[in-house]
Design a protein around this motif. Structure first.
Motif, PDB file in Angstrom:
ATOM      1  N   GLN A 333       0.822  -1.201   0.000  1.00 40.88           N
ATOM      2  CA  GLN A 333       0.000   0.000   0.000  1.00 40.88           C
ATOM      3  C   GLN A 333       0.862   1.260   0.000  1.00 40.88           C
ATOM      4  O   GLN A 333       0.541   2.249  -0.664  1.00 40.88           O
ATOM      5  CB  GLN A 333      -0.929   0.006   1.225  1.00 40.88           C
ATOM      6  N   ASP A 336       2.131   1.628  -3.568  1.00 41.27           N
ATOM      7  CA  ASP A 336       1.027   2.069  -4.430  1.00 41.27           C
ATOM      8  C   ASP A 336       0.769   3.564  -4.250  1.00 41.27           C
ATOM      9  O   ASP A 336       0.532   4.289  -5.224  1.00 41.27           O
ATOM     10  CB  ASP A 336      -0.243   1.287  -4.099  1.00 41.27           C
ATOM     11  N   ASN A 337       0.821   4.027  -3.027  1.00 38.84           N
ATOM     12  CA  ASN A 337       0.570   5.444  -2.746  1.00 38.84           C
ATOM     13  C   ASN A 337       1.670   6.350  -3.292  1.00 38.84           C
ATOM     14  O   ASN A 337       1.408   7.495  -3.670  1.00 38.84           O
ATOM     15  CB  ASN A 337       0.407   5.666  -1.241  1.00 38.84           C
ATOM     16  N   ASN A 342      -1.470  12.129  -4.507  1.00 36.45           N
ATOM     17  CA  ASN A 342      -2.794  12.618  -4.120  1.00 36.45           C
ATOM     18  C   ASN A 342      -2.833  14.120  -4.388  1.00 36.45           C
ATOM     19  O   ASN A 342      -1.820  14.742  -4.704  1.00 36.45           O
ATOM     20  CB  ASN A 342      -3.103  12.288  -2.651  1.00 36.45           C
ATOM     21  N   LYS A 363       6.452  12.617  -2.144  1.00 29.61           N
ATOM     22  CA  LYS A 363       5.648  11.936  -1.131  1.00 29.61           C
ATOM     23  C   LYS A 363       6.498  10.930  -0.390  1.00 29.61           C
ATOM     24  O   LYS A 363       7.189  10.108  -1.010  1.00 29.61           O
ATOM     25  CB  LYS A 363       4.448  11.234  -1.777  1.00 29.61           C
TER      26      LYS A 363
END
Length: 433
Positions: A333, A336-337, A342, A363
């Motif tokens: 996860q 993936d982020n 975002n 990020k």
């Protein structure tokens, strides 16, 4: 007889408990020998000396030896996988534009970018490697801010174990930062470099020499900073933008993130790097993590590793956080982020100076850059140390270098607009033939 001896050796290696990362003081013999070349603890990291010192940087400071897990390692240590070579791309056939016309990529790397080494993988296969500047495949090299991404991966592992919550205030883990610029920050804002700290950079530099002094980067200042880098945090008391709104690259954030990981897990960052990453990915060589005199590692820039092991890290990331045996090392996860980003990090990136380089975001101590139609996930150091990962093709480009100046537009453009896309395109063209 040889098989019996090997079996006994393996049995011995898996029966002895793993040792924690080993702390070492500066190498006085090495430092004395360096002085004969006009290289001292005070000037070893200058651009003039980079080619001579970056392969031995950890010897000038306190450091930890990070074991890759041979004799004395615990039973679940992953041994290195052999990198197979079923294709080969000759970098000298790739032409790069520069001021005086086209030149081979190898010439551009060595003479213009001061590259020291490179390893290129496609999936699990070795496509290219070179080692210059008296290096070989077992030589470590100072990786500068590539280290930041490892600190963030350790934070992600702590999150997956329920020990760390990125949405919580920094002061939940480090209450001593209540009266500093981090007092209103969340852990996630620290990891994304969205704190906009008001710093006092040293003239001619983009960082504050008080921080590197507290780290013992250029000599022992433990009498001035008895608690190491922790004694520097008190100098950072305010911010210049609304918290969380703007991306601003500041090394002190990573030092705080590392402290948070230690507070959340109750373990030393160096031990976590050894047990959670170095001995699970399947690295070929030990690494070294530079440290301040108090024993706290340089979370933002102290890793010394081989270029092949950097490439193995990139391969693990492109394998959704799994090692070559299919065992999860870093949470899927989290990875993936990194690739998805975002709206918050996109907006923050657009307000920062690096947005002139490429569309993308920063990020969790990684950059995602869209260059030439390629989405490149990157771990980046300021002298040309890079792990570039291209998910669509499974290509990893790991390199170390000693570019004599830091944070220059020319180096960034050369790496991300010329070298990396050219290698990706060349491999794609090779496979299409």
């Amino acid at each position: 007889m040889k098989k019996q001896a090997l079996a006994a050796l393996i049995a011995l290696s898996v029966s002895i408990p793993a040792m924690a990362a080993t702390f070492n003081s500066p190498d006085k013999v090495f430092i004395k020998a360096s002085a004969a070349h006009a290289i001292t603890v005070e000037n070893w990291d200058s651009g003039e000396n980079a080619a001579s010192t970056f392969t031995n940087a950890y010897k000038f400071t306190n450091s930890y030896r990070i074991s890759h897990g041979l004799l004395g390692a615990k039973a679940d240590v992953v041994m290195p996988e052999a990198l197979q070579r079923n294709m080969s791309v000759d970098l000298s056939t790739i032409m790069i534009d520069d001021l005086d016309g086209k030149m081979p990529l190898t010439t551009f790397l060595r003479d213009r970018l001061k590259n020291h080494s490179m390893v290129v993988l496609k999936n699990n296969h070795l496509v290219h490697q070179h080692f210059w500047n008296n290096m070989d495949e077992n030589s470590t090299h100072l990786d500068m801010s590539v280290t930041k991404s490892y600190t963030s991966m350790l934070a992600a592992i702590a999150v997956s174990e329920g020990k760390l919550d990125m949405s919580k205030p920094v002061t939940d883990y480090l209450p001593e930062l209540n009266n500093t610029g981090w007092s209103k920050a969340t852990v996630q804002e620290v990891a994304d470099m969205r704190t906009s700290l008001k710093m006092t950079p040293t003239k001619g530099k983009s960082w504050d020499d008080r921080m590197t002094g507290a780290q013992g980067y250029n000599g022992d200042l433990s009498k001035t900073y008895p608690n190491g880098v922790a004694d520097y945090f008190k100098f950072v008391t305010s911010v210049t933008e609304p918290m969380g709104s703007k991306y601003m690259y500041q090394c002190a954030n990573t030092e705080v993130l590392g402290k948070i990981v230690e507070a959340a897990t109750g373990e030393r960052l160096a031990d976590l790097l050894e047990s959670e990453i170095w001995q699970k990915v399947g690295m070929e060589n030990d690494a070294f993590l530079m440290s301040d005199p108090s024993g706290y590692p340089m979370a933002s820039g102290g890793l010394n590793a081989t270029t092949r092991d950097l490439a193995r890290t990139g391969r693990m990331i492109l394998n959704n956080g799994k090692n070559y045996l299919g065992e999860q090392v870093v949470p899927k996860q989290f990875i993936d982020n990194l690739f998805a980003g975002n709206d918050t990090v996109r907006s923050a990136w657009s307000k920062g100076k690096e947005s002139a380089l490429a569309d993308g975001w920063y990020k969790d101590q990684f950059r995602l850059l869209n260059v030439g139609g390629h989405n490149i996930l990157a771990m980046v150091g300021i002298h040309g140390q890079v792990v570039a990962m291209h998910k669509e093709t499974g290509i990893v480009i790991a390199m170390n270098g000693g570019y004599p100046m830091t944070e220059t537009p020319r180096m960034a453009i050369s790496l991300f607009h010329k070298v990396i896309p050219a290698i990706i395109d060349a491999i794609n063209e090779y496979k299409s033939k």
